[in-house]
Structures are given as structure tokens and as C-alpha cells.
Design an enzyme around this catalytic site. Structure first.
Site, mmCIF file in Angstrom:
data_model
loop_
_atom_site.group_PDB
_atom_site.id
_atom_site.type_symbol
_atom_site.label_atom_id
_atom_site.label_comp_id
_atom_site.label_asym_id
_atom_site.label_seq_id
_atom_site.Cartn_x
_atom_site.Cartn_y
_atom_site.Cartn_z
ATOM 1 C CB THR A 184 0.745 -4.546 -7.642
ATOM 2 O OG1 THR A 184 1.391 -4.590 -9.208
ATOM 3 C CG2 THR A 184 0.299 -5.701 -7.177
ATOM 4 C CD GLU A 329 1.088 -7.027 -3.782
ATOM 5 O OE1 GLU A 329 0.991 -6.308 -3.048
ATOM 6 O OE2 GLU A 329 1.768 -7.494 -4.323
ATOM 7 C CE LYS A 437 24.417 -0.844 2.835
ATOM 8 N NZ LYS A 437 24.080 -2.858 1.986
ATOM 9 C CD1 TRP A 442 20.699 -0.761 5.923
ATOM 10 C CD2 TRP A 442 20.241 -0.018 3.458
ATOM 11 N NE1 TRP A 442 20.785 -1.750 5.128
ATOM 12 C CE2 TRP A 442 20.899 -1.421 3.236
ATOM 13 C CE3 TRP A 442 19.741 1.214 2.523
ATOM 14 C CZ2 TRP A 442 20.850 -1.913 2.671
ATOM 15 C CZ3 TRP A 442 19.801 0.296 1.123
ATOM 16 C CH2 TRP A 442 20.281 -1.590 0.703
HETATM 17 P P1 ADP Z 1 1.743 -1.148 -5.438
HETATM 18 O O1 ADP Z 1 2.551 -1.814 -4.387
HETATM 19 O O2 ADP Z 1 1.836 -1.156 -7.203
HETATM 20 O O3 ADP Z 1 2.623 0.792 -4.434
HETATM 21 P P2 ADP Z 1 0.295 -0.964 -3.359
HETATM 22 O O4 ADP Z 1 -1.514 0.185 -3.708
HETATM 23 O O5 ADP Z 1 -0.406 -2.299 -3.264
HETATM 24 O O6 ADP Z 1 0.692 -0.580 -5.390
HETATM 25 O O7 ADP Z 1 1.161 -0.409 -2.467
HETATM 26 C C1 ADP Z 1 1.511 -1.094 -1.427
HETATM 27 C C2 ADP Z 1 2.688 -0.482 -0.699
HETATM 28 O O8 ADP Z 1 2.448 0.714 -0.557
HETATM 29 C C3 ADP Z 1 3.172 -1.556 0.060
HETATM 30 O O9 ADP Z 1 4.084 -1.955 -0.249
HETATM 31 C C4 ADP Z 1 4.195 0.288 0.648
HETATM 32 O O10 ADP Z 1 5.226 0.246 0.561
HETATM 33 C C5 ADP Z 1 3.125 1.685 0.982
HETATM 34 N N1 ADP Z 1 2.395 1.273 2.184
HETATM 35 C C6 ADP Z 1 1.182 1.351 1.965
HETATM 36 N N2 ADP Z 1 0.789 1.585 2.974
HETATM 37 C C7 ADP Z 1 1.389 2.245 3.587
HETATM 38 C C8 ADP Z 1 1.414 3.579 5.013
HETATM 39 N N3 ADP Z 1 0.692 3.037 5.763
HETATM 40 N N4 ADP Z 1 3.239 3.508 4.874
HETATM 41 C C9 ADP Z 1 3.653 4.250 4.410
HETATM 42 N N5 ADP Z 1 4.183 3.003 3.473
HETATM 43 C C10 ADP Z 1 2.690 2.089 2.628
#
Ligand code: ADP
Length: 538
Positions: A184, A329, A437, A442
Site C-alpha cells: 500500500t 488490497e 466532525k 459529519w
Molecule cells: P493507499 O491506501 O496507500 O492510499 P491505495 O492505492 O490502495 O493506497 O488506495 C486505496 C484508497 O484510495 C481507497 O481506500 C480510497 O480511499 C481511495 N480511492 C481509490 N479510488 C477512489 C475513488 N474513485 N474515489 C475516491 N477514493 C478512491
């Protein structure tokens, strides 16, 4: 019940099939890569097949054992694609290192993964050198992209391929065997390793290719701008190879003009990347509308939320933005936003509102949203944390960190806060850590950002929670204006006012020249919160 042998063949779902199919059916289709000196490297699937197989054979001769990690530190290009198949087809695990990480994080990740070998672009050697001293790689293979001789301390990737005979059989591969690995990007805490299996990659590929997901076909010319070190470039190289699409790789040249030149020259029809890339490309297209003749039909946007204004703007250019959500993941495909056939008659604004959501779960992905009070209804209003389950969702982190990310009934907690509407569209309201918050209620930072980015003078906007003596937290907006444009805070407030409850509106607008971003191009809100920690509201 009959024994399983009396139903269908139990053929393992493994990657060698991709390689064999592509070479058999599409040997003349091209794979084009832009090299560091901007020249184009071109070869065919027949060449790619030969070299990927040679890589597998040579690595086995070098002592690769089943499950050994082979790291890559590479841009998007043909040789990286060779490792995508050469490594797992020989029983190894391809670990794509994120070249935008700080060297100390790269050391952490490579040591944590126990990488045995490293394949690195020659242009990235200065970075690799800051890492290699602290990671016990047995051998470092250098891809001579520039044509310059490989320094004597290292082995040449080309020599490695030369050492193979071209005659060998794939080892027997179980479909559950590990094939790939990605960490990640660490937006939330230390990077954590996710290991993909042959089976998960095959199933993910099939689903991603579907018309209602990414909708790729052999007819497409595909260019992943999203880095190949970022969740397998969202799986696109696997899909493109299985289908035999022409593949186009941008190498290290990711600025809007270079991308548009490449798309035009090679007839790219589908591309993919994070919103910031497409906002830049949009700017370039608006500045010089007649410069490029494009065949582009789809831009897959994910990684962070695609602003609705961007989806509209690309529509005007005849290019469909396909908004998708995923995670490291999840290999990464989770949801894709396409309008259902039963919704096409809705008024335009409602149609765009659906398309700007993160979308419907892909086939074989299950979703639910859970709050303190249990699973929330699919009413499009009640928020909960998104949990997911499916054959390409990680069952644990490599090394077993944070086991509480998985529920006792077998779902993965995404850390994203969502609503799910009655049609099944998921909408990301925020990351758990980014929610604001205020007075016990929220506020969605994502909604405010996306609305702000719809203002013509605004290039980028991030909204963060700042401690407030009376309300607990209040939103502060950090805004980057487009070149030569102006907008006063009152104007931005007035722009937002019709769309949100009054108490949602940011109490302060701060103008900046850029917003700090993660290695994957996402807003680094933790950094902004830190920067404005001592903000005084009066
Ligand atoms: P990291 O968790 O380290 O940022 P990832 O690439 O796995 O790396 O990121 C996944 C996260 O990115 C998701 O849990 C979400 O918060 C965000 N994300 C991915 N695609 C979108 C999207 N289309 N819109 C909003 N958030 C997104």
C-alpha cells in the site's frame, strides 16, 4: 453428489496461459514504449513472448525458487511487462517497488518482502544505489534503456536474457501460488504488503475486462498511465495481454503534452490514471484544442474521486470518464460507475450524479456498509464503513500485520466511509481518517473538494478538518488556482453555498501553489492537517 471429477475440468487458473495465448493468437500485435530519450521502442507480442520466457528460464538458472520475490524498480515499458510474466510464470513473485517512495521506505519495503533479486531501469540507478546498500539483494539486473553500458557492479538485464536457451517448460504452478506483490502506498501508516495469487490475478483480469467494468477488447489500444508499480497498473497489462490489445507505455514522460502526443501518434483508445493527471491533460486540451487528433474513447479514473465537473468536461470532448474505485488490497478493482440501463432516461444532472459516484460493485465483489449499529440500509443517505469480500480481496497482509482489518465473519474493512444507494451505487464520503466532525455531525471533505474543483478558477482543492474550540473541528479549504485566474474566498463560499448546508461550508480558504501529494498522486491530507494544526480561527 458426484465427485468434482465428474463435472468440469479442474484447470488451474495461472498466468502462463496469458503468455501462450497472446503469442499464439496475436504475434504481430505491437507493444510500444516511450524511452527516457523520448524515442519509441516497438516490438511485437512474438518478441515479448520470447523475452518474457527467457527471463523466466534465466531466473530459474540463477536459482529462483518457488515463491521467491523478485523486485522491480521501473517505469512503464516493455521490459517491465516482461517481468510481469517472466517472474510469475517461473514460479517467482513479482514485487513492484514504488519509485516515488522515499529511499528509507523502499529499504523498509524490500527488506520486509525479503526480495532476493532486483530488476532496475538504468535511469533509476541513482535511486537504487540509495537502497541497495541496505537490502541484501543477491543480484541486481540493470535494464539498459539509455543504451549506455551497465556499470560493472551490476548485471545487465540483456545479458541475463542472453544466458537463456529458450528451451524450458513452465514449472507446475498451483493456482493459489503467489504471483505478485504490492505494498500500500502508505497514505495511512506504514506500507503493508499484499500478495496476489495466480488465481486472483486471472479472475480479476476476467472481471476487469467485462463490458460493464473496464470494457476492453482486442480492438483497443491501451495505455496505462497509472504506474506499473501501483497495484499492477490496476491490472491493465494483464487484461491487455490476455486479450492481445496493442499496448502503449509512456515510460517516464508523464506530462500532459507528452501523453497527448503519444496517444495521438499511437491511436490510444483507452487509458487510465489518477484524477490529477487528467485535470492536467484537460488543461492542455483546452489550451490547444486543435493540436491533437485523438482516438481516445475512455479514460479510467480512480485512486481518488473524479470530480463531476471533470466527467462533464471530458464528455464535451467526446471522451468518457469511467470512474472506478479500488485498493491495493483488492487487486485493485472494487466498483465501476456506469449508468444502468434503467437510469438512462433520468435528467442530465441526476445521470452525472450517478457517474460521479464510485459505482456498482464488480461481479464477484460483495459490499456492505457497517456503522456502530450494524449494517446500514442501502438508502443513499446512511453512512457506514465499506467492507468487501471476494476472490481478489486480500485475506491478510504479508507478515500478518493489522489482523483487525478483517472482521470475524471474513470481510475486509476498507477504511472508506460510504453510502450505498437503492440502485447499489457506492459513494465514498471520505476516508475514516479524513472525515470532519463538526458539532457532532459529519462533513464530507470529498464532496466539498469536488464541488470546489468545479469552479472555473480552481485547479485543485483539498478540504481538511482543523480543531475548533467550539465545534470540535471545522473545514478549511486549501485551494490551488489555475494559472492567471483569481477567486476571492467570499466568491468560493458563494459558489458552494447553493449546494451544501450552511454549516458544511469551509470557514477558511487558504491559497497555495500546490497541494502535497502521495507517491500515487493523492492529496496528502495528513500533511495539510499538520501544516495547519495551529491555525487560529479568529
Ligand atoms: P493507499 O491506501 O496507500 O492510499 P491505495 O492505492 O490502495 O493506497 O488506495 C486505496 C484508497 O484510495 C481507497 O481506500 C480510497 O480511499 C481511495 N480511492 C481509490 N479510488 C477512489 C475513488 N474513485 N474515489 C475516491 N477514493 C478512491
Amino acid at each position: 453428489m458426484q465427485a468434482p471429477g465428474h463435472t468440469m475440468m479442474r484447470v488451474p487458473l495461472t498466468l502462463p496461459h496469458f503468455l501462450e495465448r497472446a503469442a499464439r493468437l496475436f504475434p504481430a500485435v505491437e507493444i510500444v514504449s516511450r524511452l527516457p530519450d523520448r524515442s519509441l521502442h516497438r516490438y511485437t507480442y512474438a518478441d515479448f513472448y520470447r523475452r518474457a520466457r527467457r527471463l523466466g528460464e534465466a531466473l530459474l538458472r540463477e536459482g529462483l525458487r518457488p515463491g521467491d520475490r523478485v523486485a522491480t524498480l521501473m517505469w512503464n515499458h516493455f521490459a517491465h511487462l516482461e517481468t510481469y510474466f517472466g517472474v510469475p510464470c517461473a514460479g517467482g513473485v513479482l514485487h513492484t517497488l514504488n519509485l516515488r517512495l522515499h529511499p528509507s521506505d523502499l529499504v523498509y519495503v524490500a527488506r520486509h518482502a525479503q526480495d532476493r533479486f532486483l530488476v532496475v531501469d538504468d535511469v533509476l540507478l541513482p535511486l537504487a544505489e540509495q537502497v541497495c546498500g541496505e537490502v541484501p539483494f543477491e543480484c541486481v539486473y540493470v535494464v539498459p534503456l539509455t543504451g549506455r553500458p551497465v556499470p560493472t557492479d551490476y548485471r545487465s538485464y540483456e545479458d541475463l536474457l542472453e544466458s537463456a536457451t529458450g528451451h524450458w517448460d513452465y514449472p507446475i504452478l498451483e493456482e493459489d501460488a503467489p504471483a505478485g506483490m504490492c505494498y500500500t502506498s502508505g497514505t495511512t501508516g506504514r506500507p503493508k504488503g499484499v500478495v496476489y495469487s495466480h488465481r486472483s490475478l486471472v479472475l480479476h483480469t476476467l472481471a476487469a475486462a467485462l463490458p460493464d467494468c473496464l470494457g476492453l477488447s482486442h480492438q483497443d489500444v491501451v495505455c496505462p498511465v497509472v504506474p506499473m508499480f501501483h497495484v499492477n497498473a490496476w491490472g491493465i497489462p494483464f487484461v491487455a495481454t490476455l486479450l492481445g490489445c496493442k499496448q502503449v507505455f509512456p515510460g517516464p514522460h508523464l506530462d500532459p503534452v507528452s501523453l497527448l502526443d503519444l496517444f495521438a501518434a499511437e491511436g490510444v483508445t483507452v487509458t487510465a490514471g489518477v484524477p490529477t493527471v487528467w485535470l492536467g491533460v484537460l488543461d492542455a486540451l483546452r489550451r490547444e484544442p486543435d493540436r491533437w487528433r485523438l482516438r481516445l474513447r475512455t479514460v479510467v479514473v480512480g485512486g481518488s474521486a473524479a470530480p463531476e465537473s471533470m466527467i462533464r468536461a471530458y464528455d464535451e470532448l467526446g471522451i468518457a470518464v469511467l470512474h472506478a474505485w479500488g485498493m491495493t488490497e483488492m487487486s485493485p478493482l472494487g466498483t465501476v460507475s456506469r449508468l444502468k440501463s434503467t437510469l438512462t432516461a433520468l435528467p442530465e444532472d441526476e445521470r452525472y450524479a450517478y457517474r460521479a459516484k464510485q459505482g456498482l460493485p464488480a461481479p464477484l465483489v460483495e459490499v456492505r456498509a457497517v456503522s456502530d449499529r450494524g449494517e446500514v440500509p442501502w438508502d443513499g443517505r446512511t453512512v457506514g464503513e465499506l467492507q468487501v469480500r471476494g476472490p481478489w480481496v486480500a485475506a491478510s497482509y504479508f507478515g500478518g500485520e493489522e489482523p483487525d482489518r478483517w472482521t470475524s465473519d471474513g470481510w475486509f474493512r476498507t477504511g472508506d466511509v460510504v453510502t450505498i444507494d437503492p440502485e447499489g451505487y457506492v459513494k465514498i464520503v471520505d476516508r475514516t481518517k479524513d472525515l470532519i466532525k463538526s458539532g457532532g455531525e459529519w462533513i464530507s471533505s470529498v464532496d466539498l473538494e469536488n464541488a470546489l474543483m468545479g469552479h472555473p478558477a480552481v485547479k485543485e482543492a483539498a478540504v481538511v478538518a482543523i480543531p475548533h474550540p467550539r465545534w470540535g473541528e471545522r473545514p478549511l479549504a486549501v485551494v490551488v488556482l489555475r494559472e492567471g485566474q483569481h477567486a476571492a474566498p467570499e466568491e468560493l463560499r458563494a459558489f458552494l453555498a447553493p449546494r451544501f448546508p450552511k454549516w458544511w461550508l469551509p470557514d477558511a480558504f487558504v491559497f497555495a501553489s500546490e497541494i502535497p501529494k502521495t507517491s500515487a498522486g493523492k492529496f496528502q491530507k495528513a500533511k495539510l492537517r499538520e501544516q495547519f494544526r495551529d491555525w487560529s480561527w479568529d
